[in-house]
Motif scaffolding. Sequence first.
Motif, short mmCIF file in Angstrom:
data_model
loop_
_atom_site.label_atom_id
_atom_site.label_comp_id
_atom_site.label_asym_id
_atom_site.label_seq_id
_atom_site.Cartn_x
_atom_site.Cartn_y
_atom_site.Cartn_z
N ASP A 18 2.61 9.44 11.83
CA ASP A 18 3.84 10.14 12.22
C ASP A 18 5.07 9.55 11.54
O ASP A 18 6.11 10.20 11.46
N TRP A 19 4.97 8.32 11.05
CA TRP A 19 6.08 7.66 10.40
C TRP A 19 6.36 8.25 9.02
O TRP A 19 7.49 8.24 8.54
N VAL A 20 5.34 8.76 8.35
CA VAL A 20 5.50 9.18 6.96
C VAL A 20 5.19 10.66 6.70
O VAL A 20 5.55 11.18 5.65
N ILE A 21 4.53 11.33 7.63
CA ILE A 21 4.21 12.76 7.45
C ILE A 21 4.93 13.55 8.53
O ILE A 21 4.60 13.45 9.71
N LEU A 47 -7.35 14.62 7.83
CA LEU A 47 -7.25 15.86 8.60
C LEU A 47 -7.43 15.59 10.09
O LEU A 47 -6.77 16.22 10.93
N LYS A 48 -8.28 14.65 10.42
CA LYS A 48 -8.45 14.28 11.82
C LYS A 48 -7.17 13.66 12.38
O LYS A 48 -6.75 13.97 13.49
N HIS A 49 -6.52 12.82 11.57
CA HIS A 49 -5.30 12.15 12.02
C HIS A 49 -4.13 13.11 12.23
O HIS A 49 -3.28 12.87 13.08
N ILE A 50 -4.08 14.18 11.43
CA ILE A 50 -2.97 15.12 11.60
C ILE A 50 -3.25 16.13 12.71
O ILE A 50 -2.42 17.00 12.98
N GLY A 51 -4.41 16.04 13.33
CA GLY A 51 -4.72 16.91 14.45
C GLY A 51 -5.31 18.25 14.05
O GLY A 51 -5.14 19.24 14.78
N CYS A 52 -6.00 18.29 12.92
CA CYS A 52 -6.64 19.54 12.48
C CYS A 52 -7.68 19.97 13.53
O CYS A 52 -8.57 19.19 13.89
N LYS A 53 -7.55 21.19 14.00
CA LYS A 53 -8.41 21.67 15.08
C LYS A 53 -9.59 22.49 14.57
O LYS A 53 -10.46 22.88 15.36
N ASP A 194 16.44 -8.25 -14.59
CA ASP A 194 16.13 -8.04 -13.18
C ASP A 194 14.70 -7.54 -13.01
O ASP A 194 14.23 -6.67 -13.77
N LEU A 195 14.03 -8.08 -12.01
CA LEU A 195 12.68 -7.62 -11.67
C LEU A 195 12.60 -7.39 -10.16
O LEU A 195 12.94 -8.27 -9.37
N CYS A 196 12.16 -6.19 -9.78
CA CYS A 196 11.92 -5.88 -8.38
C CYS A 196 10.41 -5.83 -8.15
O CYS A 196 9.68 -5.20 -8.91
N VAL A 197 9.97 -6.50 -7.08
CA VAL A 197 8.57 -6.48 -6.69
C VAL A 197 8.50 -5.85 -5.30
O VAL A 197 9.02 -6.41 -4.33
N ALA A 198 7.89 -4.68 -5.21
CA ALA A 198 7.81 -3.93 -3.95
C ALA A 198 6.36 -3.86 -3.50
O ALA A 198 5.52 -3.30 -4.21
N THR A 199 6.06 -4.43 -2.33
CA THR A 199 4.67 -4.50 -1.87
C THR A 199 4.51 -3.86 -0.50
O THR A 199 5.42 -3.82 0.32
N ASN A 200 3.29 -3.37 -0.28
CA ASN A 200 2.90 -2.84 1.05
C ASN A 200 3.91 -1.85 1.62
O ASN A 200 4.24 -1.89 2.82
N LEU A 201 4.40 -0.94 0.79
CA LEU A 201 5.43 -0.01 1.24
C LEU A 201 4.96 0.85 2.40
O LEU A 201 3.82 1.31 2.42
N THR A 202 5.84 1.05 3.36
CA THR A 202 5.67 1.81 4.61
C THR A 202 4.79 1.09 5.62
O THR A 202 4.57 1.62 6.72
N SER A 203 4.28 -0.09 5.30
CA SER A 203 3.46 -0.82 6.27
C SER A 203 4.32 -1.82 7.04
O SER A 203 5.49 -2.06 6.70
N SER A 204 3.74 -2.45 8.04
CA SER A 204 4.47 -3.46 8.81
C SER A 204 4.71 -4.73 8.00
O SER A 204 5.50 -5.59 8.38
#
Length: 234
Positions: A18-21, A47-53, A194-204
Amino acid sequence: MTGKLYLIPSPISDNDIDWVIPREVKQSIQQLTYYIVEHPKTARRFLKHIGCKLPIQEIHMHTLNEHTRPDELTLLLQPLLAGNDTGLLSEAGSPAIADPGSGLVRLAHDNKIPVIPLVGPSSILLALMASGLNGQQFCFIGYLPIERHARVQTITELEKHSRNHDQTQIFIEAPYRNQGLLELIVQTCLDDTDLCVATNLTSSHESVTTKTIKQWKQKLPDINKIPTIFLLHG
């Protein structure tokens, strides 16, 4: 009348879906019976996670991955040409961005099939947003060469191009090679780049850090086997 091709993003971490979709996206695809996916097993889990019936037996899944030949794409369009709305489902993130699918989307345009992009996560754009680097001029490179000499040469060229054109260079690597790539970037680039290192995006465990190469040399994080986006700006 043809069906519509829905481009369906999927989560890029194990965080709550629900955080990302968005709810509206889930509602708009719950009744689709045709899908084009990378891996049916993970697609069924999504599909199971989004509640596909719909019963799983009523859902038709066809595979599109890095092994799919260009001459096979026409077969994947057949349900759409027969009038069936179809979802192109990414394994992680947004379809056709660092992901199979662009060839199918282009063929859909050739056949006057409406293409509907849906809202969802893209690690590339999320990393760029959070990097503090130039978001007006940027280029996604994909994967760098594996061979060391070619890799060093590519990093040097990307840094030079970035300096000359004020353009952020974005690239990725297989997670098990991320640490080696980070070390090589720091060894190769100039101190004020400059260098940006982005890890584990959208996770805790998400982390987005931008420093100069000189600052990175003081201490490197352990990103071995961790999903990472690299952004370079000279």
